[in-house]
Design an enzyme around this catalytic site. Structure first.
Site, PDB file in Angstrom:
ATOM      1  N   SER A   4       3.218  -2.161  10.366  1.00 46.38           N
ATOM      2  CA  SER A   4       4.668  -2.174  10.569  1.00 46.38           C
ATOM      3  C   SER A   4       5.296  -3.534  10.292  1.00 46.38           C
ATOM      4  CB  SER A   4       5.026  -1.673  11.978  1.00 46.38           C
ATOM      5  OG  SER A   4       4.554  -0.352  12.151  1.00 46.38           O
TER       6      SER A   4
ATOM      7  N   ASN B 149       0.874  -1.179   0.000  1.00 53.68           N
ATOM      8  CA  ASN B 149       0.000   0.000   0.000  1.00 53.68           C
ATOM      9  C   ASN B 149       0.907   1.224   0.000  1.00 53.68           C
ATOM     10  OD1 ASN B 149      -1.825   2.036   0.450  1.00 53.68           O
ATOM     11  ND2 ASN B 149      -2.239   1.477   2.596  1.00 53.68           N
TER      12      ASN B 149
ATOM     13  N   GLU C  12      -5.552  -5.072  10.477  1.00 46.79           N
ATOM     14  CA  GLU C  12      -4.549  -4.028  10.686  1.00 46.79           C
ATOM     15  C   GLU C  12      -4.859  -3.272  11.980  1.00 46.79           C
ATOM     16  OE1 GLU C  12      -2.548  -2.841   6.778  1.00 46.79           O
ATOM     17  OE2 GLU C  12      -4.306  -1.581   6.991  1.00 46.79           O
TER      18      GLU C  12
ATOM     19  N   LYS D 233       0.128   4.228  -0.303  1.00 48.20           N
ATOM     20  CA  LYS D 233      -0.544   5.432   0.223  1.00 48.20           C
ATOM     21  C   LYS D 233      -0.299   6.594  -0.731  1.00 48.20           C
ATOM     22  CE  LYS D 233       0.188   3.571   4.790  1.00 48.20           C
ATOM     23  NZ  LYS D 233      -0.006   3.748   6.198  1.00 48.20           N
TER      24      LYS D 233
ATOM     25  N   GLY E 135       2.145   2.246  10.629  1.00 51.17           N
ATOM     26  CA  GLY E 135       3.065   3.374  10.465  1.00 51.17           C
ATOM     27  C   GLY E 135       3.740   3.816  11.747  1.00 51.17           C
TER      28      GLY E 135
ATOM     29  N   GLU F 282      -6.986   4.627   7.692  1.00 49.30           N
ATOM     30  CA  GLU F 282      -6.822   6.066   7.410  1.00 49.30           C
ATOM     31  C   GLU F 282      -8.078   6.626   6.758  1.00 49.30           C
ATOM     32  OE1 GLU F 282      -3.079   5.692   5.349  1.00 49.30           O
ATOM     33  OE2 GLU F 282      -2.175   5.064   7.232  1.00 49.30           O
TER      34      GLU F 282
HETATM   35  C1  PEP Z   1      -0.848   0.140   5.906  1.00 46.61           C
HETATM   36  O1  PEP Z   1      -0.892   1.317   5.603  1.00 46.61           O
HETATM   37  O2  PEP Z   1      -1.745  -0.612   5.524  1.00 46.61           O
HETATM   38  C2  PEP Z   1       0.270  -0.336   6.714  1.00 46.61           C
HETATM   39  C3  PEP Z   1       0.248  -1.538   7.192  1.00 46.61           C
HETATM   40  O3  PEP Z   1       1.291   0.563   6.914  1.00 46.61           O
HETATM   41  P1  PEP Z   1       2.711   0.242   7.634  1.00 46.61           P
HETATM   42  O4  PEP Z   1       3.222  -1.057   7.074  1.00 46.61           O
HETATM   43  O5  PEP Z   1       3.574   1.412   7.277  1.00 46.61           O
HETATM   44  O6  PEP Z   1       2.437   0.132   9.092  1.00 46.61           O
END
Ligand code: PEP
Length: 248
Positions: free
Chosen positions: A211, A9, A166, A11, A172, A96
């Site tokens: 993460s 992703n 998630e 973003k 993040g 988000e």
């Molecule tokens: C995400 O945005 O779906 C995500 C898991 O971000 P990160 O890996 O940066 O935590």
């Protein structure tokens, strides 16, 4: 046996130059990858990625969609437009979008339906905030997010839906859920699906996101009910992303 899926992703991180570099870097390491690999690009770059991944095993996804198929919805993008660029997946209900743009579970369910109606595979994101986890509400929150979709599209539709668990506090932040925490949540989700249909519970891919990186991916993906990852930050560097893709 569920094949591992690793989805990136990106973003709102991309430029024409960085997309070129990232995709060419990923393609150069794909021969050692057995996982299914998806890259979810921002809308303006779908065409560029589509052209770069032609004849490769890498699949294209988008990060959001509107529930309508066309019309006076300035600034919005429909499922058919996403399909037009060769995308097969779309992220729906990312935390988000839920927290910054007020997307509710009923709206997320409508988006899942719009994606399915256009033969796109939704990557349905669910997960609890830190406050919800600390007050013992993780299962209540995740059950509400998933049950709203089941009520809207029916359990059979989950043959074509990927779930991404998630935990919001892990996205993040560099704070990954422990394999035990993640596995417990994934098992809870699978058991929730099992209440409606045993075979769908067995076949549904449940990815972990929050993460995940080259250092922790193996331990997480080895858990019985973790079928891959939805990757944010670590999906922006080809070598980091490839290391996760090679786990499966
Ligand atoms: C995400 O945005 O779906 C995500 C898991 O971000 P990160 O890996 O940066 O935590």
């Amino acid at each position: 046996m569920r094949r591992t899926i690793v989805a990136g992703n990106w973003k709102m991180n991309a430029s024409k130059e960085s997309v070129n570099k990232l995709i060419l870097g990923i393609l150069s390491g794909m021969s050692e990858v057995r996982s299914e690999v998806v890259v979810c690009a921002p809308f303006p770059y779908l065409s560029q990625v589509e052209a770069l991944i032609t004849h490769s095993q890498v699949k294209l996804g988008a990060q959001n969609l509107n529930t309508n198929s066309s019309g006076a919805f300035t600034g919005e993008v429909s499922a058919n437009m996403i399909k037009d660029f060769g995308a097969r997946h779309v992220i729906v209900g990312h935390s988000e979008r839920r927290s910054l743009y007020g997307e509710t579970s009923p709206l997320v369910a409508e988006k899942v339906k719009a994606a399915l109606d256009s033969d796109l595979t939704p990557i349905l994101c669910v997960g609890e905030s830190l406050e919800q986890r600390e007050s013992g509400e993780t299962e209540i929150v995740v059950a509400e997010q998933i049950n709203t979709v089941i009520e809207s599209v029916g359990i059979d539709a989950f043959r074509n839906i990927i779930i991404a668990y998630e935990p919001v506090w892990a996205i993040g932040t560099g704070k990954t859920a422990s394999p035990e925490q993640a596995q417990a949540a994934h098992l809870f989700i699978r058991d929730l699906l099992r209440k409606s249909n045993e075979s769908i519970a067995q076949s549904t891919h449940i990815l972990y996101g929050g993460s995940m990186n080259a250092g922790n991916a193996k331990e997480l993906i080895s858990c019985a009910d973790i079928d891959g990852g939805l990757i944010g930050g670590a999906a922006l560097k080809a070598e980091d992303f490839l290391q996760i893709c090679r786990v499966g």
